[in-house]
Design a protein around this motif. Structure first.
Motif, PDB file in Angstrom:
ATOM      1  N   ILE A   1      11.775 -25.514 -62.723  1.00 56.70           N
ATOM      2  CA  ILE A   1      11.443 -24.119 -63.017  1.00 56.70           C
ATOM      3  C   ILE A   1       9.934 -23.934 -63.089  1.00 56.70           C
ATOM      4  N   VAL A   2       9.246 -24.862 -63.750  1.00 59.53           N
ATOM      5  CA  VAL A   2       7.781 -24.789 -63.844  1.00 59.53           C
ATOM      6  C   VAL A   2       7.171 -24.879 -62.450  1.00 59.53           C
ATOM      7  N   ARG A   3       7.664 -25.804 -61.623  1.00 58.70           N
ATOM      8  CA  ARG A   3       7.133 -25.947 -60.255  1.00 58.70           C
ATOM      9  C   ARG A   3       7.400 -24.694 -59.426  1.00 58.70           C
ATOM     10  N   LEU A   4       8.578 -24.084 -59.597  1.00 65.06           N
ATOM     11  CA  LEU A   4       8.884 -22.849 -58.875  1.00 65.06           C
ATOM     12  C   LEU A   4       7.909 -21.749 -59.274  1.00 65.06           C
ATOM     13  N   GLY A   5       7.663 -21.601 -60.569  1.00 62.82           N
ATOM     14  CA  GLY A   5       6.700 -20.598 -61.031  1.00 62.82           C
ATOM     15  C   GLY A   5       5.306 -20.839 -60.463  1.00 62.82           C
ATOM     16  N   GLN A   6       4.867 -22.090 -60.439  1.00 64.03           N
ATOM     17  CA  GLN A   6       3.552 -22.426 -59.884  1.00 64.03           C
ATOM     18  C   GLN A   6       3.484 -22.084 -58.398  1.00 64.03           C
ATOM     19  N   LEU A   7       4.528 -22.428 -57.663  1.00 73.07           N
ATOM     20  CA  LEU A   7       4.570 -22.148 -56.228  1.00 73.07           C
ATOM     21  C   LEU A   7       4.542 -20.646 -55.960  1.00 73.07           C
ATOM     22  N   LEU A   8       5.325 -19.885 -56.710  1.00 74.30           N
ATOM     23  CA  LEU A   8       5.335 -18.433 -56.524  1.00 74.30           C
ATOM     24  C   LEU A   8       3.965 -17.829 -56.800  1.00 74.30           C
ATOM     25  N   ARG A   9       3.328 -18.258 -57.903  1.00 76.14           N
ATOM     26  CA  ARG A   9       2.006 -17.719 -58.236  1.00 76.14           C
ATOM     27  C   ARG A   9       0.977 -18.091 -57.187  1.00 76.14           C
ATOM     28  N   ARG A  10       1.014 -19.344 -56.696  1.00 82.69           N
ATOM     29  CA  ARG A  10       0.061 -19.779 -55.676  1.00 82.69           C
ATOM     30  C   ARG A  10       0.206 -18.949 -54.405  1.00 82.69           C
ATOM     31  N   ARG A  11       1.433 -18.551 -54.081  1.00 81.30           N
ATOM     32  CA  ARG A  11       1.689 -17.747 -52.881  1.00 81.30           C
ATOM     33  C   ARG A  11       1.520 -16.247 -53.125  1.00 81.30           C
ATOM     34  N   GLY A  12       1.264 -15.864 -54.367  1.00 84.56           N
ATOM     35  CA  GLY A  12       1.151 -14.444 -54.687  1.00 84.56           C
ATOM     36  C   GLY A  12       2.498 -13.736 -54.627  1.00 84.56           C
ATOM     37  N   GLN A  13       3.570 -14.472 -54.918  1.00 83.11           N
ATOM     38  CA  GLN A  13       4.916 -13.920 -54.857  1.00 83.11           C
ATOM     39  C   GLN A  13       5.536 -13.890 -56.253  1.00 83.11           C
ATOM     40  N   ALA A  14       6.679 -13.222 -56.346  1.00 85.43           N
ATOM     41  CA  ALA A  14       7.436 -13.181 -57.595  1.00 85.43           C
ATOM     42  C   ALA A  14       8.920 -13.180 -57.254  1.00 85.43           C
ATOM     43  N   ALA A  15       9.723 -13.752 -58.133  1.00 84.72           N
ATOM     44  CA  ALA A  15      11.174 -13.812 -57.921  1.00 84.72           C
ATOM     45  C   ALA A  15      11.834 -12.590 -58.556  1.00 84.72           C
ATOM     46  N   ARG A  16      12.814 -12.039 -57.868  1.00 88.24           N
ATOM     47  CA  ARG A  16      13.631 -10.962 -58.432  1.00 88.24           C
ATOM     48  C   ARG A  16      14.960 -11.515 -58.927  1.00 88.24           C
ATOM     49  N   GLY A  17      15.263 -12.745 -58.532  1.00 91.35           N
ATOM     50  CA  GLY A  17      16.500 -13.376 -58.938  1.00 91.35           C
ATOM     51  C   GLY A  17      16.518 -14.807 -58.453  1.00 91.35           C
ATOM     52  N   LEU A  18      17.545 -15.529 -58.860  1.00 90.20           N
ATOM     53  CA  LEU A  18      17.719 -16.911 -58.428  1.00 90.20           C
ATOM     54  C   LEU A  18      19.130 -17.085 -57.898  1.00 90.20           C
ATOM     55  N   ARG A  19      19.272 -17.932 -56.890  1.00 87.08           N
ATOM     56  CA  ARG A  19      20.584 -18.243 -56.320  1.00 87.08           C
ATOM     57  C   ARG A  19      20.727 -19.756 -56.243  1.00 87.08           C
ATOM     58  N   LEU A  20      21.873 -20.245 -56.661  1.00 88.17           N
ATOM     59  CA  LEU A  20      22.199 -21.657 -56.573  1.00 88.17           C
ATOM     60  C   LEU A  20      23.355 -21.787 -55.599  1.00 88.17           C
ATOM     61  N   THR A  21      23.160 -22.573 -54.545  1.00 87.29           N
ATOM     62  CA  THR A  21      24.203 -22.794 -53.551  1.00 87.29           C
ATOM     63  C   THR A  21      24.485 -24.285 -53.470  1.00 87.29           C
ATOM     64  N   LEU A  22      25.755 -24.643 -53.596  1.00 88.25           N
ATOM     65  CA  LEU A  22      26.170 -26.036 -53.473  1.00 88.25           C
ATOM     66  C   LEU A  22      27.030 -26.176 -52.232  1.00 88.25           C
ATOM     67  N   HIS A  23      26.682 -27.131 -51.392  1.00 86.91           N
ATOM     68  CA  HIS A  23      27.476 -27.464 -50.214  1.00 86.91           C
ATOM     69  C   HIS A  23      28.147 -28.799 -50.514  1.00 86.91           C
ATOM     70  N   VAL A  24      29.464 -28.781 -50.559  1.00 86.10           N
ATOM     71  CA  VAL A  24      30.192 -29.996 -50.903  1.00 86.10           C
ATOM     72  C   VAL A  24      30.818 -30.620 -49.664  1.00 86.10           C
ATOM     73  N   ASN A  25      31.139 -31.902 -49.796  1.00 89.12           N
ATOM     74  CA  ASN A  25      31.752 -32.635 -48.701  1.00 89.12           C
ATOM     75  C   ASN A  25      33.011 -31.906 -48.239  1.00 89.12           C
ATOM     76  N   GLY A  26      33.217 -31.824 -46.949  1.00 89.33           N
ATOM     77  CA  GLY A  26      34.372 -31.116 -46.397  1.00 89.33           C
ATOM     78  C   GLY A  26      34.029 -29.708 -45.957  1.00 89.33           C
TER      79      GLY A  26
END
Length: 70
Positions: free
Chosen positions: A8-33
């Motif tokens: 989360i800290v790294r995501l915040g740093q990356l967004l600030r460095r790029r001058g961006q901001a998140a409006r939400g978060l998505r978690l996607t899991l791809h499982v075997n099969g």
């Protein structure tokens, strides 16, 4: 520092460095099969600060409360 907090800290740093901001978060899991599981949450206001992103990430990754539909 936990893995989740580090990400989360790294995501915040990356967004600030790029001058961006998140409006939400998505978690996607791809499982075997080929199955996919996805969950997302949106924030009321966009942010690039880990203090704002942390509660959202916790809702994505914490197990549902006992008795909650999953």
């Amino acid at each position: 520092m936990t893995v989740r907090r580090t990400l989360i800290v790294r995501l915040g740093q990356l967004l600030r460095r790029r001058g961006q901001a998140a409006r939400g978060l998505r978690l996607t899991l791809h499982v075997n099969g080929g199955a996919t599981w996805e969950i997302s949450h949106r924030m009321s206001e966009a942010s690039a600060h880990h203090e704002d992103l942390r509660p959202l990430a916790c809702r994505l990754t914490d197990p549902p409360a006992s008795g909650a539909a999953g």
